[in-house]
Design a protein around this motif. Structure first.
Motif, PDB file in Angstrom:
ATOM      1  N   UNK A   1       1.367   5.994  15.271  1.00 22.05           N
ATOM      2  CA  UNK A   1       2.023   4.721  14.967  1.00 22.05           C
ATOM      3  C   UNK A   1       3.378   4.645  15.655  1.00 22.05           C
TER       4      UNK A   1
ATOM      5  N   UNK B   1      14.420  -6.072  15.810  1.00 20.88           N
ATOM      6  CA  UNK B   1      15.110  -7.202  15.206  1.00 20.88           C
ATOM      7  C   UNK B   1      16.220  -7.683  16.123  1.00 20.88           C
TER       8      UNK B   1
ATOM      9  N   UNK C   1      12.983   0.478   2.952  1.00 18.57           N
ATOM     10  CA  UNK C   1      12.425   0.394   4.307  1.00 18.57           C
ATOM     11  C   UNK C   1      11.221  -0.538   4.379  1.00 18.57           C
TER      12      UNK C   1
ATOM     13  N   UNK D   1      12.636  -0.381  14.330  1.00 22.21           N
ATOM     14  CA  UNK D   1      12.588  -1.670  13.648  1.00 22.21           C
ATOM     15  C   UNK D   1      13.890  -2.444  13.892  1.00 22.21           C
TER      16      UNK D   1
ATOM     17  N   UNK E   1       3.472   8.157   4.546  1.00 22.99           N
ATOM     18  CA  UNK E   1       3.094   9.515   4.939  1.00 22.99           C
ATOM     19  C   UNK E   1       4.347  10.337   5.220  1.00 22.99           C
TER      20      UNK E   1
ATOM     21  N   UNK F   1      10.769   8.968   9.838  1.00 19.77           N
ATOM     22  CA  UNK F   1      11.345   7.849   9.085  1.00 19.77           C
ATOM     23  C   UNK F   1      12.504   7.236   9.864  1.00 19.77           C
TER      24      UNK F   1
ATOM     25  N   UNK G   1      -2.439  14.095   8.412  1.00 22.55           N
ATOM     26  CA  UNK G   1      -1.171  13.561   7.922  1.00 22.55           C
ATOM     27  C   UNK G   1      -0.092  13.629   8.996  1.00 22.55           C
TER      28      UNK G   1
ATOM     29  N   UNK H   1      -0.371  -4.437   2.428  1.00 28.23           N
ATOM     30  CA  UNK H   1       0.066  -3.743   3.634  1.00 28.23           C
ATOM     31  C   UNK H   1       0.937  -4.582   4.537  1.00 28.23           C
ATOM     32  N   UNK H   2       1.043  -5.874   4.249  1.00 30.79           N
ATOM     33  CA  UNK H   2       1.826  -6.747   5.119  1.00 30.79           C
ATOM     34  C   UNK H   2       3.227  -6.969   4.540  1.00 30.79           C
TER      35      UNK H   2
ATOM     36  N   UNK I   1      12.807  -4.255   4.303  1.00 35.49           N
ATOM     37  CA  UNK I   1      12.907  -4.361   5.757  1.00 35.49           C
ATOM     38  C   UNK I   1      11.561  -4.637   6.436  1.00 35.49           C
ATOM     39  N   UNK I   2      10.487  -4.297   5.789  1.00 31.90           N
ATOM     40  CA  UNK I   2       9.191  -4.584   6.401  1.00 31.90           C
ATOM     41  C   UNK I   2       8.710  -3.560   7.410  1.00 31.90           C
ATOM     42  N   UNK I   3       9.122  -2.295   7.278  1.00 30.95           N
ATOM     43  CA  UNK I   3       8.592  -1.250   8.160  1.00 30.95           C
ATOM     44  C   UNK I   3       7.145  -0.935   7.787  1.00 30.95           C
ATOM     45  N   UNK I   4       6.458  -0.278   8.710  1.00 39.92           N
ATOM     46  CA  UNK I   4       5.056   0.077   8.484  1.00 39.92           C
ATOM     47  C   UNK I   4       4.906   0.954   7.238  1.00 39.92           C
TER      48      UNK I   4
ATOM     49  N   UNK J   1       1.148   9.307  11.539  1.00 35.80           N
ATOM     50  CA  UNK J   1       2.442   8.683  11.830  1.00 35.80           C
ATOM     51  C   UNK J   1       2.836   8.797  13.309  1.00 35.80           C
TER      52      UNK J   1
ATOM     53  N   UNK K   1       2.359   2.595   6.029  1.00 31.91           N
ATOM     54  CA  UNK K   1       1.627   3.863   6.154  1.00 31.91           C
ATOM     55  C   UNK K   1       2.516   4.938   6.776  1.00 31.91           C
ATOM     56  N   UNK K   2       3.283   4.565   7.818  1.00 31.53           N
ATOM     57  CA  UNK K   2       4.160   5.553   8.461  1.00 31.53           C
ATOM     58  C   UNK K   2       5.187   6.072   7.458  1.00 31.53           C
ATOM     59  N   UNK K   3       5.862   5.161   6.768  1.00 31.10           N
ATOM     60  CA  UNK K   3       6.894   5.588   5.834  1.00 31.10           C
ATOM     61  C   UNK K   3       6.273   6.350   4.660  1.00 31.10           C
TER      62      UNK K   3
ATOM     63  N   UNK L   1      -9.187   1.684   9.683  1.00 33.74           N
ATOM     64  CA  UNK L   1      -8.349   2.749   9.130  1.00 33.74           C
ATOM     65  C   UNK L   1      -9.186   4.003   8.936  1.00 33.74           C
TER      66      UNK L   1
ATOM     67  N   UNK M   1       0.870  -1.173   0.000  1.00 37.16           N
ATOM     68  CA  UNK M   1       0.000   0.000   0.000  1.00 37.16           C
ATOM     69  C   UNK M   1       0.905   1.220   0.000  1.00 37.16           C
TER      70      UNK M   1
ATOM     71  N   UNK N   1       1.753  -3.877  14.385  1.00 37.06           N
ATOM     72  CA  UNK N   1       2.321  -2.661  14.949  1.00 37.06           C
ATOM     73  C   UNK N   1       2.170  -2.674  16.464  1.00 37.06           C
TER      74      UNK N   1
ATOM     75  N   UNK O   1      -2.228  -5.888   9.990  1.00 41.64           N
ATOM     76  CA  UNK O   1      -1.248  -4.815   9.895  1.00 41.64           C
ATOM     77  C   UNK O   1      -1.153  -4.111  11.232  1.00 41.64           C
TER      78      UNK O   1
END
Lengths: 311, 364
Positions: free
Chosen positions: B300, B357, A86, B353, A99, B346, B293, A303-304, A90-93, B297, A95-97, B98, A40, B14, B10
Motif C-alpha cells: 500500500x 493534501x 489518522x 497523505x 496493520x 504509520x 502482515x 473502509x471509506x 484525516x482519512x488515511x488508509x 502495508x 488497513x495500512x494504519x 482483498x 474497518x 489508494x 477503497x
C-alpha cells in the motif's frame, strides 16, 4: 471415548467456551460498532494486546483485578486514538494504519514484557467467582455460566445493552447512517467524524477489556502475542453478525467452544491434536458460508474516509 | 448495494496516480527519507528508555543488514519470497480483491515444497525437483484460494472473511501436515526432512544469494507490466474499480475474479516454495514468518506500484535482517524491529497523505 457426554467433559467444555469466548465477544462487539459507523478496524488486534498488557501490569502491581480491567480499557482506547486521528479525522488508509498499529503493539508489548517479566514470569491468582444463588447449582450450566467472576456477567449484559442502543436510540441510527450514507447524516446536522470517533474509541475500550480478560482471567499471565489472531476473529464475527449484537455473542461462544475443546477432550481422556481442533471454528464458518452463501451485508461506506463535500 | 463496489473504491482511492515532475525525484526522496529518520528518532527514544545507546543499535542494524557483504547478501536473499508475496498482493488489490489469506497460502506452499523436494530428489534430476516442488507449491496456493474465489465470484461473499478463515485454517493445517504426515523421523524436533544445501535453489554469482531473488524480481516486474500496460491488466483494474460497470461493459467478472485469486495465491504459494527451497531447507512445526502482515502495508505504501514495492521490500529486509543480528549483539529483542517498522509505516502514510493534501491545495 465414553468420557464424552459425561458431566465433567460438558462442564469443562462450556466453562472453557465462556472463558475463551469472552475476549472474542468483547472484540466482536467493539469491532461491530466501528464497522457500523464505516470504519474497518484492523488495528483491533493491537488494541487487544495493549489492553492485555496494561491490564496485566496494573492488576499485578495493584493487586486489584478491577483496576486491571480499567487499565485494560484505557490501554485499548489509547491504541485507538491514532486510528481516530489518522483514519477518521484525516482519512488515511484504514488497513495500512490498522496493520501498522497491530505490528507496533505486538512489538512494543513483547519488548515491555521482555524487560519487566521475562525473568520472573509473575502470575495472578485465580480470580474469585461470584456464584449466583440457585442458578449456580444447576449441573453443567451452573459452574460454566453462573459461578463466574462478575466481569463475565457484565460482558454478557453488554449484548442486550448494545442491541437496545442500536435499535432504539438516535445514536444507533447515527452509527448506521455514518456507515451507510455519511453525507446524508452530515446534512441532518450530525457530525459524521464525531460519530465515527466515538465508535472507534468504543472499539478500543472493548478490545482492551477483552485483552485484559484474556490476560487476567483467562491465562493469569501476560505472554507476548497472546491474542493469537483473536482480534481478527473479532473482525470476522462483526462482519458475519449483520449488525446484530446477539449474533456476535453466538459466534463468540461457538468459536470459544471450539477453542476449549482441546482441554475438554483431555479431561475426557481423548487425545486429539490441538492443531486439528483449532481448525474447527474456521472450518465451521466456511461450511456455513458455502451452504448458505451468506452475504455479509456490510455498510456501504465501510473502509471509506468521509470528506465533506466530496462526490 | 454491492459490497464489492465499496471495496473497489477503497483500493481505487489508494491507486490514484501521482504527479511526476522534474523535481519529483528529490521530492520523493524527501518524502521517503524524512519519515524514516523521524521513525528512527522516535524508536531511538524507546531504546534510550530501555538503556541501550540508539546509535550503537542502529550502527549494528545497518552494518549487519547493509554494509557487510554477508548481511547485504542475507537481506537481498530475503527479498525473494517477499517480492513474490508483494506481486501476489498487487495483482489482487489492483483488481479490487482483498486477499488477506497470505499466511495460509504461503505456509501450505512452503510445507508442500518442503515435503516434495526431498522425496523427489531420488527420482528426478535436481533442477526438475526444484521446478516440480515450486509448481506444486503454487498449485497448493491456488487450491487454498479456490473457495474464497468461488464464493466471491458466484455468491458475492465478502473475501475478507473467507480469506482470513482460510488463512487460520491453513496455518493449522500446515502444522498438522508437518507434525503428522511429513515428519522427519530422524529428528527429535517436529520438522520436515531437510533438503541438502546442494540441492537447493542455485546461488548467484558466487554469493549466498539464491535464484529466488530473480524469481521474485521477475514476478513483481511482470505483474507491474501486466497490470499497467496490457489489455488484460486493464480488464482487471476495471473490475477492481467498479465491478458493476465492468459487467455492463461485457467483462466476464466472475471468471476474472477467480483468475485474480488464482494468480495472487499462486504467486504467494510460490513464495513459500522459494523460502523453503532457497533459504530454510525444511519447515519446522509452528513456523510462521507472518509475511502477510508485513507485506500488505508495504504494497500500500508503494501505492500498489511494483517498482516502488521493490524499494520498500528492500528496506524491510535490511531492517529485519539487521534487527535479528542486533538482537544477538546488543541484546535488544527482535520484537523491536516490529516497532520500528510499524512507526515507519504509520509516519510514511501520514506524510504522504499530508503531501497529497498540499498538492491538491495548490492545484485547486
Amino acid at each position: 471415548m465414553e468420557g464424552l457426554l459425561q458431566v465433567p467433559f460438558l462442564t469443562a467444555l462450556l466453562a472453557g467456551a465462556v472463558t475463551a469466548g469472552i475476549p472474542l465477544l468483547l472484540a466482536g462487539l467493539g469491532e461491530q460498532m466501528s464497522e457500523k459507523a464505516g470504519v474497518l478496524n484492523v488495528g483491533i488486534e493491537g488494541m487487544m494486546l495493549g489492553g492485555a498488557y496494561a491490564g496485566f501490569l496494573t492488576a499485578i502491581s495493584s493487586g486489584s483485578i478491577w483496576l486491571g480491567f480499567l487499565a485494560g480499557a484505557c490501554g485499548g482506547a489509547l491504541v485507538a486514538v491514532p486510528m481516530v486521528i489518522l483514519c477518521v479525522q484525516r482519512g488515511l488508509n484504514q488497513i495500512v494504519i490498522g496493520i501498522g498499529l497491530t505490528l507496533g503493539l505486538e512489538g512494543l508489548t513483547a519488548i515491555l514484557h521482555h524487560v519487566q517479566f521475562s525473568r520472573t514470569y509473575p502470575r495472578l491468582a485465580r480470580v474469585e467467582t461470584l456464584p449466583i444463588p440457585l442458578l449456580s447449582d444447576i449441573p453443567i450450566l451452573g459452574p460454566a455460566l453462573f459461578d463466574r467472576h462478575p466481569f463475565v456477567y457484565l460482558a454478557f449484559l453488554l449484548v442486550p445493552a448494545l442491541a437496545i442502543l442500536y435499535r432504539g436510540t438516535n445514536f444507533g441510527l447515527w452509527l448506521r447512517a455514518a456507515g451507510d450514507r455519511p453525507a446524508a447524516l452530515d446534512v441532518t446536522g450530525i457530525d459524521v467524524i464525531a460519530t465515527r470517533t466515538v465508535a472507534v474509541i468504543f472499539t478500543g475500550l472493548m478490545a482492551g477489556l477483552g485483552g485484559a480478560f484474556l490476560a487476567n482471567v483467562g491465562a493469569g499471565i501476560f505472554v507476548p502475542f497472546m491474542t493469537h489472531g483473536d482480534g481478527f476473529i473479532g473482525v470476522v464475527l462483526a462482519m458475519l453478525a449483520r449488525g446484530r449484537a446477539a449474533s456476535v455473542l453466538a459466534g463468540a461462544m461457538i468459536f470459544g467452544g471450539c477453542l476449549s475443546l482441546t482441554t475438554a477432550f483431555q479431561i475426557a481422556g481423548v487425545n486429539v491434536p490441538t492443531d486439528v481442533i483449532q481448525m474447527l471454528p474456521f472450518a465451521t464458518v466456511m461450511v456455513v458460508l458455502i451452504v448458505f452463501g451468506r452475504q455479509a451485508s456490510l455498510p456501504v461506506a465501510l473502509g471509506l474516509p468521509y470528506v465533506r463535500g466530496e462526490r | 448495494m454491492n459490497t464489492g463496489e465499496a471495496d473497489g473504491n477503497v483500493i481505487a482511492a489508494v491507486d490514484a496516480p501521482t504527479a511526476e515532475d522534474g523535481s519529483g525525484v528529490i521530492h520523493i526522496l524527501l518524502l521517503t527519507v524524512g519519515p524514516i529518520v523521524l521513525a528512527l528518532v522516535i524508536s531511538g527514544a524507546l531504546l534510550l528508555i530501555l538503556g541501550v545507546n540508539p546509535l550503537t543499535y542502529y550502527a549494528v542494524v545497518l552494518e549487519r543488514g547493509l554494509f557487510t557483504s554477508l548481511g547485504l547478501e542475507q537481506s537481498i536473499t530475503r527479498m525473494g519470497p517477499l517480492l513474490l508475496v508483494a506481486a501476489g498482493l498487487i495483482v489482487a488489490f489492483r483488481a479490487g480483491i482483498w486477499n488477506l489469506g497470505v499466511d495460509g497460502q504461503f505456509l501450505l506452499g512452503a510445507v508442500l515444497a518442503a515435503a516434495s523436494a526431498p522425496a523427489l530428489a531420488h527420482a528426478l534430476p535436481p533442477a526438475l525437483v526444484l521446478l516440480a516442488s515450486a509448481i506444486l507449491a503454487a498449485i497448493v496456493g491456488v487450491v487454498w484460494s479456490l473457495l474464497p474465489a468461488l464464493l466471491r465470484a458466484y455468491h458475492g461473499v465478502n473475501e475478507i472473511i473467507t480469506t482470513l478463515m482460510m488463512t487460520f485454517l491453513g496455518t493449522s493445517l500446515a502444522n498438522v501436515l508437518v507434525k503428522l504426515m511429513f515428519l522427519d523421523p530422524a529428528t527429535t524436533v517436529p520438522q520436515t526432512r531437510t533438503l541438502p544445501v546442494d540441492d537447493r535453489l542455485p546461488r548467484l554469482f558466487g554469493t549466498t544469494i539464491n535464484a529466488g531473488l530473480l524469481i521474485g524480481l521477475l514476478a513483481i516486474v511482470g505483474v507491474q507490466i501486466m497490470m499497467a500496460h496490457t489489455a488484460f491488466g486493464l480488464k482487471l483494474r476495471t473490475v477492481g474499480a467498479n465491478p458493476v460497470a465492468a459487467a455492463h461493459a461485457g467483462l466476464p467478472v466472475a471468471w476474472l475474479t477467480v483468475l485474480v485469486f488464482a494468480l495472487s495465491a499462486g504467486l504467494i504459494g510460490l513464495a513459500g516454495a522459494v523460502e523453503v527451497l532457497g533459504i530454510q531447507g525444511n519447515v519446522r512445526a509452528d513456523w510462521n514468518p507472518a509475511y502477510g502482515l508485513a507485506v500488505i502495508p508495504l504494497v500500500f505504501l508503494a501505492r500498489l506500484n511494483g517498482y516502488a514495492a521493490i524499494a520498500f521490500v528492500f528496506l524491510f529486509s535490511v531492517l529485519s535482517i539487521g534487527g535479528e543480528s542486533a538482537a544477538r549483539r546488543v541484546g535488544v529483542p527482535t520484537f523491536f524491529t516490529l516497532v520500528l517498522i510499524a512507526l515507519i509505516m504509520i509516519i510514511l502514510a501520514t506524510v504522504e497523505y499530508a503531501d497529497q493534501r498540499a498538492r491538491a491545495g495548490r492545484a485547486s
